[in-house]
Design an enzyme around this catalytic site. Structure first.
Site: not given
Length: 511
Positions: A481, A484, A477-478
């Site tokens: 990010h 991104h 999940h991290e």
């Protein structure tokens, strides 16, 4: 004989000097707490002078002398602040936390007169009103709209009296927010529970090893402890057969900031809520929720509530069915008690084992941290063609932090990625992505410095760190990010990386 030459801050303070490090990264090995206030003072002064020059430019406002000039302003502040807040969150100490109180107030006092500068906002508003005639490309148009929105929502268009009150509110909220996070960290740092041999019933070897590593981290070599880090609390609640200890740990975890001690947050929360509501009212919104959500994809509290209501009913029905099944399990085992909050994870795990023959603890040996990092990187390589090569020559804020150079399909440098994975007393709880420098192309190609910070349990000396399935999901999940931020490809700093609507930020992390 000449007087000895006095060295200036810019010559001795590493935050003010050019960073002669690989990829011009922050020289964490040279930075000390007492370097920050002088550096912030210089940064505030430089930025204020730049803003004054933009606001008072005698030339008519245009995109270059107003919007682009704003993007170029505050370079020193934008260099120092991410380094400081990284230390506050990921590796604090009493000196840093004390400075944080001062910096949060000064930061509010610095930004208030900028964001409420009537002359500056007049130039921005004029450009925004005439935006259809400015021949802007889509990125420039987006930047103009975001700049106008940011100033408008900060109160730049308010009457003077309302501006003064908004400035007071912002200063107070800055103090309260800092105090809130310090209190939370204080309760987390102060609490631990030692595990004697009789206290380890049901705990897998991997948890005991992590508990011993946590004790060593706190200078208690040879002992084993549960801390209030989520990576310690959740596996303990899942596997400990000692119901009395589960209750003790659960109550300590849920009572952080609510203990009637010097770290109590109850009055802080009430004051924050009142001030948020008042600030929203000043800006013409009925509630803070209405203010907060207007500048998001959801737009309104009603839209959010509609989604939550659609999820709530089936989710609650499923949870109640699980509760009944767990209560039946307790009865079948001869337990003469009602399922409580601190029992939920323990019996949910038993239920999962019974229904699906799936045991978190049995899976963990296959989910070593190094293997999960490699798996996440492999996914990123297959999806985007980027590669990760570990670097040992980049300064870091803690010995456990690792750094990788990220290269694009063409083999050219794209970013640096910092991974700070282990829980420690100096780190706030949770997991997050951040950046020490954002990607931009306004003045040449600037590559980002992106970080993931987690709170996984460290393995015993010489042993790998083992992740639960939830931990592994958090790592992926991290990194979503992180990607991104690392794959950002924009001209202007304000539009870089995760600078999108807050409810869109989570899309890359889910993918």
């Amino acid at each position: 004989m000449s007087e000895p030459r006095q060295t200036t801050d810019s010559e001795t303070n590493p935050l003010l000097k050019a960073w002669v490090t690989p990829f011009a990264t922050p020289p964490f090995d040279e930075i000390k707490p007492d370097h920050f206030l002088p550096a912030f003072e210089q940064a505030f002064a430089d930025h204020s002078a730049e803003i004054a020059a933009i606001a008072n430019d005698p030339a008519a406002a245009d995109f270059a002398n107003t919007i682009t000039a704003l993007e170029r302003s505050g370079k020193l502040l934008n260099r120092i602040a991410p380094v400081f807040y990284d230390l506050v969150s990921a590796h604090s100490n009493p000196a840093i936390l004390e400075i944080d109180k001062e910096v949060s107030l000064r930061m509010a006092r610095h930004w208030n007169p900028i964001m409420m500068n009537a002359v500056l906002f007049g130039r921005i508003a004029q450009l925004h009103e005439n935006r259809a005639n400015l021949a802007l490309d889509p990125e420039q148009l987006r930047l103009l709209e975001r700049t106008y929105t940011r100033f408008h929502r900060a109160g730049a268009g308010l009457a003077e009296e309302a501006k003064m009150r908004m400035a007071e509110i912002n200063e107070r909220l800055a103090q309260l927010g800092t105090g809130f996070s310090h209190h939370l960290l204080g309760d987390e740092q102060e609490w631990f529970m030692e595990l004697g041999e009789a206290d380890r019933q049901g705990l897998p070897e991997s948890f005991v090893a992590a508990a011993k590593a946590a004790a060593e981290e706190r200078g208690m070599a040879g002992k084993a402890i549960v801390t209030l880090s989520r990576s310690s609390v959740e596996p303990f609640l899942k596997s400990s057969a000692r119901r009395d200890l589960r209750e003790k740990v659960y109550k300590a975890f849920t009572a952080r900031g609510d203990n009637g001690n010097s770290n109590d947050n109850n009055t802080t929360i009430v004051e924050i809520l009142k001030l948020r509501e008042e600030s929203a009212n000043l800006l013409g919104y009925p509630t803070f929720a209405a203010y907060r959500l207007e500048d998001s994809m959801a737009k309104t509290p009603e839209a959010v509530r509609s989604l939550l209501e659609r999820v709530w009913k089936p989710a609650r029905a499923r949870a109640l069915a699980d509760r009944d099944d767990m209560q039946a399990l307790i009865t079948a085992e001869g337990g003469n008690f009602k399922l409580a909050s601190w029992d939920w994870r323990f019996y949910a795990e038993k239920l999962r084992l019974q229904r699906a023959n799936f045991d978190d603890a049995a899976i963990k040996p296959y989910l070593t941290l190094d293997n999960m990092i490699a798996a996440a990187f492999d996914c990123a390589t297959r999806l985007f063609g980027i590669t990760f090569v570990e670097r040992k020559d980049v300064p870091v804020w803690h010995p456990d932090v690792r750094v990788w150079e990220v290269k694009g399909k063409d083999g050219r440098h794209k970013a640096l990625f910092y991974g700070d994975y282990f829980a420690r007393p100096s780190k706030r709880s949770g997991a997050w992505m951040g950046s020490l420098r954002d990607q931009q192309k306004l003045d040449g190609e600037i590559a980002p410095l992106v970080m993931n910070v987690c709170n996984f349990s460290k393995g015993a000396e010489g042993e790998p760190s083992l992740l639960s399935p939830d931990d592994a999901r958090t790592l992926f999940h991290e990194l979503g990010h992180g990607l991104h931020g690392m794959l950002s490809n924009v001209t202007y700093p304000s539009l870089s990386g995760t600078s999108v609507f807050t409810d869109f930020v989570e899309l890359p992390s889910q993918l």
